[in-house]
Design an enzyme around this catalytic site. Structure first.
Site, PDB file in Angstrom:
ATOM      1  N   ASP A 181     -10.135   1.991   2.514  1.00  0.00           N
ATOM      2  CA  ASP A 181     -10.259   1.178   3.736  1.00  0.00           C
ATOM      3  C   ASP A 181     -11.071   1.897   4.812  1.00  0.00           C
ATOM      4  O   ASP A 181     -11.959   1.304   5.438  1.00  0.00           O
ATOM      5  CB  ASP A 181      -8.869   0.848   4.315  1.00  0.00           C
ATOM      6  N   LYS A 192       0.807  -1.226   0.000  1.00  0.00           N
ATOM      7  CA  LYS A 192       0.000   0.000   0.000  1.00  0.00           C
ATOM      8  C   LYS A 192       0.846   1.286   0.000  1.00  0.00           C
ATOM      9  O   LYS A 192       0.451   2.273  -0.600  1.00  0.00           O
ATOM     10  CB  LYS A 192      -0.966   0.000   1.184  1.00  0.00           C
TER      11      LYS A 192
HETATM   12  P1  NDP Z   1       0.941  -3.545   9.620  1.00  0.00           P
HETATM   13  O1  NDP Z   1       1.962  -4.629   9.494  1.00  0.00           O
HETATM   14  O2  NDP Z   1       1.144  -2.267   8.895  1.00  0.00           O
HETATM   15  O3  NDP Z   1       0.808  -3.143  11.190  1.00  0.00           O
HETATM   16  C1  NDP Z   1       0.704  -4.140  12.139  1.00  0.00           C
HETATM   17  C2  NDP Z   1       0.366  -3.517  13.504  1.00  0.00           C
HETATM   18  O4  NDP Z   1       0.067  -4.595  14.386  1.00  0.00           O
HETATM   19  C3  NDP Z   1       1.501  -2.730  14.143  1.00  0.00           C
HETATM   20  O5  NDP Z   1       0.955  -1.649  14.851  1.00  0.00           O
HETATM   21  C4  NDP Z   1       2.144  -3.759  15.100  1.00  0.00           C
HETATM   22  O6  NDP Z   1       2.750  -3.167  16.217  1.00  0.00           O
HETATM   23  C5  NDP Z   1       0.911  -4.502  15.541  1.00  0.00           C
HETATM   24  N1  NDP Z   1       1.161  -5.869  16.017  1.00  0.00           N
HETATM   25  C6  NDP Z   1       1.579  -6.938  15.300  1.00  0.00           C
HETATM   26  N2  NDP Z   1       1.630  -8.050  16.069  1.00  0.00           N
HETATM   27  C7  NDP Z   1       1.246  -7.669  17.325  1.00  0.00           C
HETATM   28  C8  NDP Z   1       1.099  -8.351  18.560  1.00  0.00           C
HETATM   29  N3  NDP Z   1       1.350  -9.654  18.651  1.00  0.00           N
HETATM   30  N4  NDP Z   1       0.656  -7.657  19.623  1.00  0.00           N
HETATM   31  C9  NDP Z   1       0.385  -6.332  19.535  1.00  0.00           C
HETATM   32  N5  NDP Z   1       0.500  -5.626  18.373  1.00  0.00           N
HETATM   33  C10 NDP Z   1       0.945  -6.284  17.293  1.00  0.00           C
HETATM   34  O7  NDP Z   1      -0.440  -4.240   9.260  1.00  0.00           O
HETATM   35  P2  NDP Z   1      -1.743  -3.526   8.654  1.00  0.00           P
HETATM   36  O8  NDP Z   1      -1.934  -2.274   9.425  1.00  0.00           O
HETATM   37  O9  NDP Z   1      -1.643  -3.438   7.192  1.00  0.00           O
HETATM   38  O10 NDP Z   1      -2.899  -4.587   8.967  1.00  0.00           O
HETATM   39  C11 NDP Z   1      -3.445  -4.731  10.281  1.00  0.00           C
HETATM   40  C12 NDP Z   1      -4.647  -5.648  10.243  1.00  0.00           C
HETATM   41  O11 NDP Z   1      -5.735  -5.039   9.560  1.00  0.00           O
HETATM   42  C13 NDP Z   1      -4.414  -6.994   9.567  1.00  0.00           C
HETATM   43  O12 NDP Z   1      -5.027  -7.998  10.364  1.00  0.00           O
HETATM   44  C14 NDP Z   1      -5.153  -6.859   8.246  1.00  0.00           C
HETATM   45  O13 NDP Z   1      -5.620  -8.094   7.778  1.00  0.00           O
HETATM   46  C15 NDP Z   1      -6.318  -5.958   8.662  1.00  0.00           C
HETATM   47  N6  NDP Z   1      -6.933  -5.224   7.528  1.00  0.00           N
HETATM   48  C16 NDP Z   1      -8.232  -5.506   7.194  1.00  0.00           C
HETATM   49  C17 NDP Z   1      -8.857  -4.845   6.155  1.00  0.00           C
HETATM   50  C18 NDP Z   1     -10.286  -5.179   5.806  1.00  0.00           C
HETATM   51  O14 NDP Z   1     -10.729  -4.767   4.737  1.00  0.00           O
HETATM   52  N7  NDP Z   1     -11.011  -5.862   6.653  1.00  0.00           N
HETATM   53  C19 NDP Z   1      -8.153  -3.816   5.369  1.00  0.00           C
HETATM   54  C20 NDP Z   1      -6.806  -3.569   5.828  1.00  0.00           C
HETATM   55  C21 NDP Z   1      -6.215  -4.270   6.858  1.00  0.00           C
HETATM   56  P3  NDP Z   1       4.273  -2.616  16.151  1.00  0.00           P
HETATM   57  O15 NDP Z   1       4.201  -1.268  15.480  1.00  0.00           O
HETATM   58  O16 NDP Z   1       4.688  -2.498  17.575  1.00  0.00           O
HETATM   59  O17 NDP Z   1       5.071  -3.611  15.367  1.00  0.00           O
END
Ligand code: NDP
Length: 277
Positions: free
Chosen positions: A105, A68
């Protein structure tokens, strides 16, 4: 020979994407003739793959994880909501040959909450878990709905406070780490972390969800996610996953490309019935 308009979703991994199914259902429902495929595109091949797709007559693309931000950089022009979110999930070929980038989104999420689930945002105390790409995409459209407060909590606290700083001119937003959530309460908790994808849950204190509050996980699956289960255990009025958001963001992309707004309810119902069977 009539050429069929071509669309696709690029991502990595992409095998389980529901987008081709959703767009084919939209096309069928609205009587539009188009092709929509899913293509496995790693980040390092993004630039050349997108260029080739449009050079070969493609009309529009969806981009998902991890593409993205690359799509944001690729677009010749961007809508205001995409500009702010620094992430693009929809690319659309324009009449002058340029490529417009949008992020559907956030509007997809807000539409699902308001229209499909009657969950209000106006005047609410809202918490977003996670400060990644999905969070970026939803903050602007949520602030537009005038919540009382919007908090971003993230494992890496600095990312949450930086994200809040970027949006602070638009509304009452703050960002911090999970430890600061102690003794706080919210009417709506949105899980925008990717923790659910590995069956994990961010560390959430007891009493975080206000009485009558709602939970929403942006992730979705055939079984309730860890966060949807947490919502149910914490007596959420509704504890939902992101399938509706997925369909609504797709409908917005379809509208950008085709100028026709498909009905989302029958598609959501169909996909829901399939995962229950
Ligand atoms: P990113 O990889 O950009 O961000 C991931 C985030 O999750 C970060 O803030 C990270 O924290 C945090 N994180 C990861 N693992 C853990 C954990 N075990 N405990 C706490 N925090 C954690 O992912 P996206 O933002 O692109 O996607 C996030 C979610 O949104 C996904 O599940 C995706 O499938 C969903 N999504 C759904 C959509 C829909 O249409 N329904 C559209 C877009 C996304 P840190 O910064 O500390 O690493």
């Amino acid at each position: 020979m009539t050429l069929v308009d071509r669309y696709a979703v690029f991502g990595h991994p992409i095998k389980h994407s529901k987008s081709p199914r959703i767009h084919r259902l939209f096309a069928e429902q609205t009587g539009q003739t188009l092709e929509y495929s899913a293509q496995e595109v790693p980040a390092e091949q993004f630039q050349s793959s997108v260029a080739a797709f449009f050079a070969e007559g493609g009309k529009g693309l969806n981009c998902t994880v991890p593409l993205k931000e690359l799509a944001w950089n690729y677009a010749d022009s961007k809508t205001e909501r995409a500009q702010f979110s620094k992430a693009v999930n929809t690319l659309a070929l324009q009449a002058d040959g340029s490529i417009l980038g949008d992020n559907t989104d956030g509007i997809g999420l807000v539409t699902d909450l308001l229209n499909n689930h009657a969950i209000p945002l106006l005047g609410m105390r809202i918490l977003i878990l996670g400060a990644g790409g999905a969070s970026r995409g939803i903050i602007g459209p949520i602030i537009e709905q005038s919540p009382q407060t919007l908090v971003i909590a993230n494992r890496t606290a600095d990312k949450a406070s930086q994200l809040a700083d970027e949006f602070h001119r638009q509304g009452p937003i703050t960002g911090y780490g999970y430890e600061t959530l102690e003794n706080k309460q919210f009417d709506l908790i949105l899980n925008a972390t990717s923790a659910s994808l590995s069956g994990q849950l961010p560390p959430l204190p007891a009493g975080l969800l206000a009485s009558g509050g709602n939970c929403y996980d942006l992730a979705y699956g055939n079984e309730p996610t860890a966060f949807v289960r947490w919502g149910l255990e914490n007596h959420a009025a509704k504890s939902l996953d992101g399938l509706g958001m997925l369909v609504e963001q797709a409908a917005e992309a379809f509208f950008i490309w085709r100028g026709v707004r498909p009905k989302t309810q029958p598609v959501i119902e169909l996909l829901n019935s399939e995962r229950q069977s």
